[in-house]
Design a protein around this motif. Structure first.
Motif, short mmCIF file in Angstrom:
data_model
loop_
_atom_site.label_atom_id
_atom_site.label_comp_id
_atom_site.label_asym_id
_atom_site.label_seq_id
_atom_site.Cartn_x
_atom_site.Cartn_y
_atom_site.Cartn_z
N PHE A 1 -10.53 4.03 -3.18
CA PHE A 1 -10.75 3.45 -1.85
C PHE A 1 -9.42 2.88 -1.35
N VAL B 1 -6.95 1.85 2.45
CA VAL B 1 -6.62 1.87 3.88
C VAL B 1 -5.09 1.81 3.96
N ARG C 1 -6.05 -4.99 7.34
CA ARG C 1 -6.48 -6.25 7.97
C ARG C 1 -6.93 -6.07 9.42
N GLY D 1 -10.17 -4.61 9.76
CA GLY D 1 -11.60 -4.39 9.60
C GLY D 1 -11.98 -2.96 9.26
N GLY E 1 -11.40 -1.26 6.38
CA GLY E 1 -11.97 -1.22 5.04
C GLY E 1 -13.43 -1.66 5.06
N ARG E 2 -13.69 -2.73 5.80
CA ARG E 2 -15.06 -3.25 5.91
C ARG E 2 -15.99 -2.17 6.50
N ASN F 1 -4.49 -6.82 -8.71
CA ASN F 1 -4.63 -6.41 -7.30
C ASN F 1 -5.43 -7.48 -6.55
C1 LIG Z 1 -8.09 -3.60 -0.21
C2 LIG Z 1 -8.04 -2.80 1.08
C3 LIG Z 1 -8.90 -1.55 0.94
C4 LIG Z 1 -8.61 -3.66 2.24
O1 LIG Z 1 -8.73 -2.86 3.41
P1 LIG Z 1 -8.58 -3.50 4.89
O2 LIG Z 1 -8.97 -2.48 5.88
O3 LIG Z 1 -7.23 -4.10 5.03
O4 LIG Z 1 -9.68 -4.67 4.82
P2 LIG Z 1 -10.42 -5.39 6.05
O5 LIG Z 1 -9.47 -5.56 7.18
O6 LIG Z 1 -11.70 -4.69 6.34
O7 LIG Z 1 -10.70 -6.83 5.40
C5 LIG Z 1 -11.99 -7.40 5.24
C6 LIG Z 1 -11.83 -8.74 4.56
O8 LIG Z 1 -11.37 -8.57 3.20
C7 LIG Z 1 -10.46 -9.62 2.85
N1 LIG Z 1 -9.11 -9.07 2.66
C8 LIG Z 1 -8.67 -7.85 2.98
N2 LIG Z 1 -7.37 -7.69 2.65
C9 LIG Z 1 -6.99 -8.87 2.11
C10 LIG Z 1 -5.75 -9.34 1.60
N3 LIG Z 1 -4.64 -8.57 1.59
N4 LIG Z 1 -5.68 -10.61 1.13
C11 LIG Z 1 -6.78 -11.39 1.16
N5 LIG Z 1 -7.98 -11.01 1.64
C12 LIG Z 1 -8.08 -9.75 2.11
C13 LIG Z 1 -10.46 -10.58 4.05
O9 LIG Z 1 -11.51 -11.52 3.85
C14 LIG Z 1 -10.79 -9.64 5.20
O10 LIG Z 1 -11.34 -10.29 6.33
P3 LIG Z 1 -10.33 -10.98 7.42
O11 LIG Z 1 -9.23 -10.00 7.71
O12 LIG Z 1 -11.23 -11.23 8.57
O13 LIG Z 1 -9.81 -12.22 6.75
C15 LIG Z 1 -6.56 -2.44 1.45
O14 LIG Z 1 -5.77 -3.60 1.36
C16 LIG Z 1 -5.96 -1.36 0.57
O15 LIG Z 1 -6.20 -0.18 0.78
N6 LIG Z 1 -5.13 -1.72 -0.42
C17 LIG Z 1 -4.41 -0.75 -1.23
C18 LIG Z 1 -5.31 0.16 -2.07
C19 LIG Z 1 -6.28 -0.63 -2.91
O16 LIG Z 1 -5.94 -1.64 -3.50
N7 LIG Z 1 -7.54 -0.12 -2.98
C20 LIG Z 1 -8.63 -0.79 -3.67
C21 LIG Z 1 -8.56 -0.66 -5.12
S1 LIG Z 1 -9.08 0.93 -5.67
#
Ligand SMILES: CC(C)(COP(=O)(O)OP(=O)(O)OC[C@H]1O[C@@H](n2cnc3c(N)ncnc32)[C@H](O)[C@@H]1OP(=O)(O)O)[C@@H](O)C(=O)NCCC(=O)NCCS
Length: 162
Positions: free
Chosen positions: A78, A80, A86, A88, A90-91, A117
């Motif tokens: 998974f 993004v 950040r 929304g 991923g959500r 992570n």
């Molecule tokens: C983890 C990941 C999938 C989050 O995706 P995203 O689209 O940025 O997440 P969202 O914007 O939907 O965030 C939803 C909530 O999750 C939490 N969140 C997301 N990223 C965060 C971060 N870097 N630090 C702290 N909280 C976080 C927050 O509560 C956030 O809500 P908010 O932005 O209103 O505060 C993304 O950072 C990513 O792809 N990382 C690299 C790959 C990875 O680690 N994949 C997962 C492991 S397999």
């Protein structure tokens, strides 16, 4: 993110290269590249696996690969892209995969992430995933894994599940 700008859909074979590239950049950086295009393509074609992509303005912003096991679903991969984090996405993407898993009859979703992570652990915790176990030395660089799960149906009482 304006909902009109974001499209979550099932992946097509033509998405395999972009998904593999994102996996290499965001998840497998510095590790052996396991999710190469051919493996992603196989997952896209596998009826037991749901590969979903999130597109923004026609570009691949994120993806998720969910495997359906007997009673559980397993989120194998998974991510993004950096430029779209950040917002929304991923959500929305995980919500889409969860809805599909519910329809498929899965009782819970499990996944594993690296102990170091912190962003991913925060993300999954925010989306009601609970950390249930540590898997020592899980990754090839010696980092531990954290097993997380989310129940989609009421947890069966008294039943011991692996
Ligand atoms: C983890 C990941 C999938 C989050 O995706 P995203 O689209 O940025 O997440 P969202 O914007 O939907 O965030 C939803 C909530 O999750 C939490 N969140 C997301 N990223 C965060 C971060 N870097 N630090 C702290 N909280 C976080 C927050 O509560 C956030 O809500 P908010 O932005 O209103 O505060 C993304 O950072 C990513 O792809 N990382 C690299 C790959 C990875 O680690 N994949 C997962 C492991 S397999």
């Amino acid at each position: 993110m304006n909902n009109l700008d974001l499209l979550v859909r099932l992946a097509q074979p033509g998405d395999a290269e972009d998904i593999a590239a994102l996996s290499r950049e965001l998840i497998e950086r510095g590790l052996p590249w396991n999710w190469r295009p051919a493996r992603v393509l196989k997952a896209i074609r596998n009826p037991e696996t749901n590969v979903a992509v999130a597109g923004v303005a026609g570009e691949l912003a994120g993806f998720g690969i969910m495997e359906y096991l007997e009673t559980d679903a397993y989120l194998a991969l998974f991510a993004v892209g950096h430029a779209n984090q950040r917002k929304g996405i991923g959500r929305s993407l995980l919500g889409w995969l969860e809805a599909s898993a519910r329809v498929a009859g899965a009782q819970r979703i499990r996944l594993e992430t690296r102990r170091d992570n912190v962003p991913a652990r925060s993300f999954y915790n925010e989306l009601a995933y609970q950390e249930v176990a540590i898997r020592h030395n899980r990754y090839s660089d010696g980092v531990d894994g954290i097993l997380l799960e989310k129940w989609l149906r009421p947890r069966p009482e008294g039943e011991v599940l692996e």
